[in-house]
Write a protein that holds these residues in place. Sequence first.
Motif, PDB file in Angstrom:
ATOM      1  N   ILE A   1       0.831  -1.210   0.000  1.00 21.23           N
ATOM      2  CA  ILE A   1       0.000   0.000   0.000  1.00 21.23           C
ATOM      3  C   ILE A   1       0.863   1.257   0.000  1.00 21.23           C
ATOM      4  CG2 ILE A   1      -1.613   1.361   1.396  1.00 21.23           C
ATOM      5  CD1 ILE A   1      -2.866  -1.361   2.238  1.00 21.23           C
ATOM      6  N   VAL A   2       1.841   1.313   0.885  1.00 26.48           N
ATOM      7  CA  VAL A   2       2.679   2.505   0.970  1.00 26.48           C
ATOM      8  C   VAL A   2       3.537   2.652  -0.282  1.00 26.48           C
ATOM      9  CG1 VAL A   2       4.490   3.658   2.299  1.00 26.48           C
ATOM     10  CG2 VAL A   2       2.634   2.508   3.484  1.00 26.48           C
TER      11      VAL A   2
ATOM     12  N   LEU B   1      12.337   0.237  -4.470  1.00 26.33           N
ATOM     13  CA  LEU B   1      13.053  -1.033  -4.290  1.00 26.33           C
ATOM     14  C   LEU B   1      13.020  -1.479  -2.833  1.00 26.33           C
ATOM     15  CD1 LEU B   1      16.181  -0.446  -6.566  1.00 26.33           C
ATOM     16  CD2 LEU B   1      14.186  -1.880  -7.033  1.00 26.33           C
ATOM     17  N   LEU B   2      13.181  -0.530  -1.920  1.00 20.42           N
ATOM     18  CA  LEU B   2      13.160  -0.888  -0.499  1.00 20.42           C
ATOM     19  C   LEU B   2      11.796  -1.434  -0.074  1.00 20.42           C
ATOM     20  CD1 LEU B   2      15.271   1.964   1.135  1.00 20.42           C
ATOM     21  CD2 LEU B   2      15.929  -0.409   0.726  1.00 20.42           C
TER      22      LEU B   2
ATOM     23  N   ARG C   1      12.934  -3.543   7.555  1.00 20.60           N
ATOM     24  CA  ARG C   1      12.962  -3.156   6.152  1.00 20.60           C
ATOM     25  C   ARG C   1      11.860  -2.160   5.817  1.00 20.60           C
ATOM     26  NH1 ARG C   1      14.704  -8.391   2.511  1.00 20.60           N
ATOM     27  NH2 ARG C   1      16.725  -8.692   3.501  1.00 20.60           N
ATOM     28  N   PHE C   2      10.687  -2.333   6.430  1.00 23.22           N
ATOM     29  CA  PHE C   2       9.580  -1.401   6.194  1.00 23.22           C
ATOM     30  C   PHE C   2       9.940  -0.007   6.708  1.00 23.22           C
ATOM     31  CE2 PHE C   2       5.530   0.588   7.438  1.00 23.22           C
ATOM     32  CZ  PHE C   2       4.891   0.582   6.210  1.00 23.22           C
ATOM     33  N   LEU C   3      10.481   0.066   7.904  1.00 23.25           N
ATOM     34  CA  LEU C   3      10.871   1.367   8.453  1.00 23.25           C
ATOM     35  C   LEU C   3      11.975   2.010   7.622  1.00 23.25           C
ATOM     36  CD1 LEU C   3      10.739   0.612  12.276  1.00 23.25           C
ATOM     37  CD2 LEU C   3       9.096   1.915  10.909  1.00 23.25           C
ATOM     38  N   ARG C   4      12.917   1.222   7.136  1.00 24.31           N
ATOM     39  CA  ARG C   4      13.984   1.733   6.283  1.00 24.31           C
ATOM     40  C   ARG C   4      13.395   2.313   4.992  1.00 24.31           C
ATOM     41  NH1 ARG C   4      17.261  -2.871   5.614  1.00 24.31           N
ATOM     42  NH2 ARG C   4      17.939  -2.497   7.733  1.00 24.31           N
ATOM     43  N   ALA C   5      12.412   1.635   4.418  1.00 25.14           N
ATOM     44  CA  ALA C   5      11.780   2.118   3.187  1.00 25.14           C
ATOM     45  C   ALA C   5      11.003   3.405   3.442  1.00 25.14           C
ATOM     46  CB  ALA C   5      10.860   1.041   2.612  1.00 25.14           C
ATOM     47  N   LEU C   6      10.303   3.478   4.575  1.00 26.05           N
ATOM     48  CA  LEU C   6       9.587   4.713   4.920  1.00 26.05           C
ATOM     49  C   LEU C   6      10.553   5.881   5.072  1.00 26.05           C
ATOM     50  CD1 LEU C   6       6.842   3.751   7.531  1.00 26.05           C
ATOM     51  CD2 LEU C   6       6.517   4.639   5.222  1.00 26.05           C
ATOM     52  N   PHE C   7      11.652   5.653   5.749  1.00 20.02           N
ATOM     53  CA  PHE C   7      12.650   6.702   5.945  1.00 20.02           C
ATOM     54  C   PHE C   7      13.225   7.146   4.596  1.00 20.02           C
ATOM     55  CE2 PHE C   7      17.065   8.047   6.635  1.00 20.02           C
ATOM     56  CZ  PHE C   7      16.854   9.114   7.495  1.00 20.02           C
TER      57      PHE C   7
END
Length: 170
Positions: A31-32, A73-74, A143-149
């Motif tokens: 979704i994000v 990609l993240l 990995r989700f938090l890394r992609a959000l950042f």
Amino acid sequence: MSEAREKIELVKEALAEAQQTVRAYDVKAQIVGVGYIFALGVVFRLGDLLPTVERDDLQLVIAAWAIVIFPILLFGFVLYPTRKTVSSFRSAEAPGEDILYFQSKQYSTARAYLEALGRADGLIERTNELLQVTRLRELKRKRFLRALFASGVAFVMLFWAQIWRTTAGV
């Protein structure tokens, strides 16, 4: 209810919760990730209203692609780690028969599986599975938090690039 049954039920509940959280990270990343792509469309529409930069600057093109594509990609890497990825982190102190999750080649026949099932300890099997799914959950969360950042950084960089284009009169 016996104490052993209570323990098994407790581990089953914890396992179900961990599995639900793992699936939730997959859904969140999808979704994000799509939301990020749509938001980029809005940002680029705003950028189209600004004066264009006419350069043949390879470094600028590479940097722009890295800024825009890297978060996508993240978010994809959140989906990649699967239960199979973390199965190599087997608990040495509590070996089991791998009854709950196993590779298809591990048991060549139904009889081989049933024999392993007969040797299995339900509490150890569920606990090992809980440990595997918990490791997977933590990997997906990081990995989700890394992609959000990364997507936040990308938006900030795109914002400053548009400010630069506007103030530089390019």
